[in-house]
Design an enzyme around this catalytic site. Structure first.
Site, PDB file in Angstrom:
ATOM      1  N   ARG A  89     -11.376  22.990  26.645  1.00  0.00           N
ATOM      2  CA  ARG A  89      -9.938  22.898  26.373  1.00  0.00           C
ATOM      3  C   ARG A  89      -9.132  22.891  27.669  1.00  0.00           C
ATOM      4  O   ARG A  89      -8.130  22.189  27.774  1.00  0.00           O
ATOM      5  CB  ARG A  89      -9.515  24.041  25.455  1.00  0.00           C
ATOM      6  CG  ARG A  89     -10.188  23.989  24.097  1.00  0.00           C
ATOM      7  CD  ARG A  89      -9.910  25.237  23.257  1.00  0.00           C
ATOM      8  NE  ARG A  89     -10.768  25.237  22.074  1.00  0.00           N
ATOM      9  CZ  ARG A  89     -10.508  24.561  20.948  1.00  0.00           C
ATOM     10  NH1 ARG A  89      -9.391  23.843  20.872  1.00  0.00           N
ATOM     11  NH2 ARG A  89     -11.327  24.603  19.925  1.00  0.00           N
ATOM     12  N   ASP A 109     -10.747  17.695  25.378  1.00  0.00           N
ATOM     13  CA  ASP A 109     -11.292  18.375  24.215  1.00  0.00           C
ATOM     14  C   ASP A 109     -11.256  17.442  23.003  1.00  0.00           C
ATOM     15  O   ASP A 109     -10.189  17.068  22.550  1.00  0.00           O
ATOM     16  CB  ASP A 109     -10.539  19.676  23.935  1.00  0.00           C
ATOM     17  CG  ASP A 109      -9.013  19.503  23.979  1.00  0.00           C
ATOM     18  OD1 ASP A 109      -8.521  18.657  24.744  1.00  0.00           O
ATOM     19  OD2 ASP A 109      -8.321  20.224  23.249  1.00  0.00           O
ATOM     20  N   ASN A 156       2.940   2.920   1.988  1.00  0.00           N
ATOM     21  CA  ASN A 156       2.974   3.917   3.059  1.00  0.00           C
ATOM     22  C   ASN A 156       4.264   3.839   3.880  1.00  0.00           C
ATOM     23  O   ASN A 156       4.368   4.413   4.956  1.00  0.00           O
ATOM     24  CB  ASN A 156       1.752   3.773   3.971  1.00  0.00           C
ATOM     25  CG  ASN A 156       1.726   2.448   4.713  1.00  0.00           C
ATOM     26  OD1 ASN A 156       2.494   1.531   4.396  1.00  0.00           O
ATOM     27  ND2 ASN A 156       0.829   2.328   5.687  1.00  0.00           N
ATOM     28  N   ASP A 183       0.818  -1.211   0.000  1.00  0.00           N
ATOM     29  CA  ASP A 183       0.000   0.000   0.000  1.00  0.00           C
ATOM     30  C   ASP A 183       0.856   1.267   0.000  1.00  0.00           C
ATOM     31  O   ASP A 183       0.346   2.371   0.107  1.00  0.00           O
ATOM     32  CB  ASP A 183      -0.993   0.016   1.170  1.00  0.00           C
ATOM     33  CG  ASP A 183      -0.301  -0.090   2.523  1.00  0.00           C
ATOM     34  OD1 ASP A 183       0.952  -0.048   2.575  1.00  0.00           O
ATOM     35  OD2 ASP A 183      -1.017  -0.209   3.541  1.00  0.00           O
ATOM     36  N   GLU A 189      -1.777   8.359  20.092  1.00  0.00           N
ATOM     37  CA  GLU A 189      -2.333   9.203  21.151  1.00  0.00           C
ATOM     38  C   GLU A 189      -3.522   8.568  21.847  1.00  0.00           C
ATOM     39  O   GLU A 189      -3.684   8.676  23.062  1.00  0.00           O
ATOM     40  CB  GLU A 189      -2.742  10.538  20.535  1.00  0.00           C
ATOM     41  CG  GLU A 189      -3.405  11.523  21.475  1.00  0.00           C
ATOM     42  CD  GLU A 189      -3.919  12.753  20.749  1.00  0.00           C
ATOM     43  OE1 GLU A 189      -3.918  13.839  21.349  1.00  0.00           O
ATOM     44  OE2 GLU A 189      -4.346  12.628  19.578  1.00  0.00           O
ATOM     45  N   GLY A 199      -8.786  19.508  29.415  1.00  0.00           N
ATOM     46  CA  GLY A 199      -7.968  18.478  28.782  1.00  0.00           C
ATOM     47  C   GLY A 199      -8.773  17.494  27.967  1.00  0.00           C
ATOM     48  O   GLY A 199      -8.216  16.750  27.165  1.00  0.00           O
ATOM     49  N   GLN A 212      -4.729  23.552  33.093  1.00  0.00           N
ATOM     50  CA  GLN A 212      -5.133  22.182  32.758  1.00  0.00           C
ATOM     51  C   GLN A 212      -5.334  21.420  34.064  1.00  0.00           C
ATOM     52  O   GLN A 212      -5.048  21.942  35.143  1.00  0.00           O
ATOM     53  CB  GLN A 212      -4.085  21.504  31.870  1.00  0.00           C
ATOM     54  CG  GLN A 212      -4.271  21.792  30.397  1.00  0.00           C
ATOM     55  CD  GLN A 212      -3.632  20.753  29.488  1.00  0.00           C
ATOM     56  OE1 GLN A 212      -2.574  20.227  29.772  1.00  0.00           O
ATOM     57  NE2 GLN A 212      -4.290  20.468  28.373  1.00  0.00           N
ATOM     58  N   ARG A 231      -5.310  30.128  30.591  1.00  0.00           N
ATOM     59  CA  ARG A 231      -5.842  28.777  30.653  1.00  0.00           C
ATOM     60  C   ARG A 231      -4.881  27.814  31.329  1.00  0.00           C
ATOM     61  O   ARG A 231      -3.694  27.783  31.033  1.00  0.00           O
ATOM     62  CB  ARG A 231      -6.133  28.268  29.240  1.00  0.00           C
ATOM     63  CG  ARG A 231      -6.861  26.929  29.200  1.00  0.00           C
ATOM     64  CD  ARG A 231      -6.917  26.369  27.802  1.00  0.00           C
ATOM     65  NE  ARG A 231      -7.402  27.350  26.855  1.00  0.00           N
ATOM     66  CZ  ARG A 231      -7.264  27.244  25.543  1.00  0.00           C
ATOM     67  NH1 ARG A 231      -6.654  26.190  25.034  1.00  0.00           N
ATOM     68  NH2 ARG A 231      -7.743  28.164  24.744  1.00  0.00           N
TER      69      ARG A 231
END
Length: 793
Positions: free
Chosen positions: A459, A464, A106, A104, A666, A462, A345, A343
């Site tokens: 946001r 989001d 990649n 493929d 992630e 955390g 977190q 802001r």
């Protein structure tokens, strides 16, 4: 998070190999790439055949069953004695491998490719004459990875141990996290790279340039960066004083016309040749390879893995960065860019600092390190979380309510086209003109103000984004935030009592007006008790057996089922009875193939073209939710549940790692058994877009993997090494694991347990010797006895 792409070179880092080691035969076949493709492949060494009498499989892992057993049978030369080594021409073999197997195109070899899944390689012992087949997706993808790394190190020809191709995948992934991923995610900010890291791809001004903003309380940094800018005019670096206080909303909005990097902690080094003070940035770990900023709760999660991998130097440096941010910017920032000045977190500083302290407590400066961290946490608590608008005096709970004006600047305005376009038409303005007018208040739209208030709150949380929080976040006293603050209160109380004689003097630079100049444990104990009572009254559902977010405007629970309910167990805010009910009632609603899903499908509701998936909702799972739940279950004595959930998560990560060229991303679709890393929601998935070899993984997933391996027992590790699913493993063990081995280094000191029982906080667990997670105790803080903290990892 930022979408900045790193312009820094990737540097592999490993434990230095003694310079006396000249013979490549002495090299560990599992050495880090810089050692393996460096010292072992000098021009004189590369053509030589290296021999080994044996490889200690007890050190490097058993290959398990199935395909790995088959590959293991091929791993010895014709004599049957020495492990096989291949003599490989890197460029030619790489070209052939990709042409045969990467169907493929990649630059990865995965189960999606339809090649023959075999390639012949010549052995080093025969000078490349005698050839053997390397077979299967896993070994071929490992070969691709090794060849890619060898090429990066400039090697034309290598001698490759087959042990690197057939390595137990659990051991391989854990080794990569330690030897490659952490070093490649490590950054510094100083004169050596400021021109690159300070440049922001989201600088949409007419004249973008690298900028560093320095707080008034750090004149030495201003002097340092000014010198760097003068010595290197080609950088075009702007060194700018930051206003004090720096988080005025109008000021932060206007900084968007000249966005820049915010200075963080540095260390003094030897003076320059001209006798001028010189500095070096303290290191920190970023979430993924495309980032260059210090992030908030990502850093805490990464710390858990760094400490397991004996990188307390990095963990300590990040605590020091957070103390700098609280001192000069008033809070732990979402990240150190100007548009994040309003802001924060999720706050994890006390647990983070106590874990690091336990690793450095032998040093004479360790107590001062802990004192500074607790002073910073106290200020963060008062100024950020117990002040309006985040603190709701009616309920007595806290919310995510960051400041800010207009459209969130770190996101392109086009991200909100569907929201803003109707208002632009309403005012008969172009899109850009309306955004400019709205941001500066020349047009008023209260409904839009409310929308962006909630958007910024999402946001800051955390999480989001999620339908749990969308259009309502700033009104919610969330379980996650209030659990964290309960833990702050417990940690601060017990640390003051154990280390500072129950009297912590607050220096002028850390003092918050209206609060004590001397802190004692009793006030923090009372605060924790009060918060716990409020959470029980307003957030706990006896019927559902879980905690829910509380809407401070509607004065009712939201009813949205989220895995953040288990944060109350992590913090010790749940009673033993509540913990038991959560395991019995809530856990079955969240447990799926790959561990814990972020929220239930029922709460998320239907999705489609008009209502797309949000990445923090069903069916996605995230490392922080797994880590905190495991820790919470262990704290209350639910070892089997913690081990089962850790097994599920590690299996899912390992299966994707084996099937998809070493991928670590992630987030995962924890309901998907075949390709859980393929996540199509909002921002896609970070960590999967690489060529040949993954070099960084993703910060908190790296940490969750090595952390989870401390929880599962040896029997489970062997099964995971054979890529055995939980369902299969469970059937093989008659539905349960053997009499549990203690999770590795996971226990609560006896005096901690007795103290907690005397306070009525802990049940008598079935397995008394291991009822808490690594480095944790009940109440979300370390165990105390005779003025000492026991924080074992």
């Amino acid at each position: 998070m930022s979408t900045q792409k790193s312009t820094l070179p990737v540097h592999a880092k490993s434990t230095p190999v003694p310079t006396a080691r000249k013979n490549s035969a002495a090299l560990d076949p599992y050495a880090a790439p810089d050692a393996y493709y460096g010292q072992s492949h000098s021009p004189r060494q590369v053509a030589k055949s290296r021999t080994y009498s044996a490889i200690d499989q007890s050190s490097h892992g058993l290959l398990g069953a199935g395909v790995f057993k088959k590959e293991r049978r091929l791993s010895h030369d014709a004599t049957g004695n020495a492990p096989r080594r291949y003599l490989i021409n890197v460029d030619d073999t790489l070209k052939t491998l990709l042409a045969r197997e990467d169907t493929d195109h990649n630059i990865q070899i995965t189960i999606d490719d339809s090649g023959p899944k075999t390639i012949p390689l010549g052995t080093a012992a025969s000078g490349g004459y005698r050839r053997f087949d390397v077979r299967g997706t896993y070994m071929l993808s490992n070969l691709l990875q090794e060849l890619t790394m060898a090429k990066k190190f400039g090697r034309k020809q290598i001698v490759l141990d087959e042990a690197r191709l057939s390595e137990n995948p659990v051991n391989r992934m854990a080794r990569l996290v330690k030897d490659q991923f952490w070093p490649n995610l490590t950054r510094r900010i100083d004169g050596s790279n400021i021109a690159e890291v300070a440049r922001d791809p989201k600088d949409w001004t007419e004249h973008p340039r690298p900028r560093i903003y320095v707080p008034r309380g750090a004149p030495e940094q201003h002097e340092y960066y000014t010198r760097i800018a003068k010595e290197h005019p080609e950088m075009n670096l702007a060194v700018i004083w930051l206003q004090d206080p720096p988080d005025n909303e109008e000021y932060v909005r206007d900084l968007n016309d000249a966005p820049g990097l915010l200075a963080i902690e540095m260390e003094r080094i030897a003076d320059t040749k001209d006798g001028k003070p010189d500095y070096r940035g303290l290191p920190f770990v970023v979430p993924g390879g495309r980032f260059n900023e210090l992030y908030g709760w990502d850093s805490y999660m990464e710390t858990l893995g760094l400490l397991i991998n004996d990188r307390e130097d990095l963990a300590e440096a990040m605590v020091r960065h957070f103390c700098f941010c609280i001192r000069h910017y008033g809070k732990i920032l979402n990240a150190n860019r100007t548009y994040y000045l309003c802001r924060s977190q999720p706050p994890f500083l006390t647990d983070m600092a106590l874990r690091v302290y336990d690793r450095i407590k032998h040093r004479p400066d360790s107590l001062e390190f802990l004192r500074k961290a607790i002073l910073a946490a106290i200020r963060d608590y008062y100024c950020t979380w117990m002040s309006k608008p985040r603190f709701d005096p009616v309920s007595g709970l806290s919310r995510y309510v960051p400041g800010g004006l207009g459209v969130p600047p770190e996101t392109e305005a086009t991200h909100f086209v569907h929201i803003l376009t109707p208002y632009a038409k309403k005012h008969d303005m172009t899109f850009d003109a309306f955004v400019q007018a709205y941001n500066h208040g020349t047009v008023s739209e209260p409904e839009l103000d409310l929308y962006f208030l909630h958007d910024r709150a999402v946001r800051e949380s955390g999480h989001d984004t999620s339908y749990r929080l969308e259009t309502v976040a700033a009104h919610l006293a969330t379980v996650d935030l209030n659990s964290l603050l309960y833990k702050y209160e417990c940690d601060i109380a017990r640390t003051i009592r154990a280390f500072f004689g129950d009297r912590l003097q607050i220096p002028k630079e850390w003092h918050v007006a209206g609060h004590p100049e001397v802190e004692t444990s009793s006030s923090w104990d009372r605060a924790a008790k009060k918060r716990r009572g409020i959470m029980n009254n307003l957030m706990w559902s006896e019927d559902k057996g879980m905690f829910f977010d509380y809407n401070t405007v509607k004065k009712q629970q939201t009813g949205y089922e989220s895995a953040t309910t288990f944060w109350a167990m992590w913090a010790g805010a749940a009673t033993p009875r509540q913990a038991s009910m959560m395991v019995a009632k809530a856990l079955p609603r969240f447990e799926v193939h790959g561990g814990l899903v972020s929220g239930t499908e029922e709460s998320r509701g239907p999705v489609g073209l008009q209502r797309p998936n949000r990445q923090w909702d069903y069916p996605f799972g995230w490392a922080p939710q797994q880590i905190l739940a495991w820790t919470g279950f262990l704290r209350y004595g639910f070892e089997e549940e913690a081990q089962r959930l850790a097994y599920r998560w590690i299996y899912m990560c390992t299966k994707a790692f084996v099937d998809f060229n070493g991928v670590v991303v992630e987030k995962y679709n924890v309901t998907q058994q075949i390709s859980p890393h393929k996540v199509e929601a909002e921002y896609g998935n970070q960590g999967g877009d690489f060529k040949g070899v993954a070099t960084e993984g993703f910060g908190w997933v790296n940490a969750s993997y090595v952390y989870g391996l401390q929880i599962v027992n040896a029997h489970m590790k062997r099964a995971l090494g054979a890529v055995t699913s939980w369902d299969t493993f469970s059937k093989m063990t008659d539905g349960h694991t053997p009499i549990p081995e203690a999770p590795t280094s996971v226990h609560v000191a006896p005096h901690v347990r007795e103290a907690a029982r005397s306070a009525g906080d802990l049940p008598h667990p079935h397995h008394d010797s291991h009822s808490a997670a690594p480095g944790s105790t009940h109440g979300g803080s370390d165990g105390f006895s005779n003025g000492k903290v026991h924080h074992e990892v």
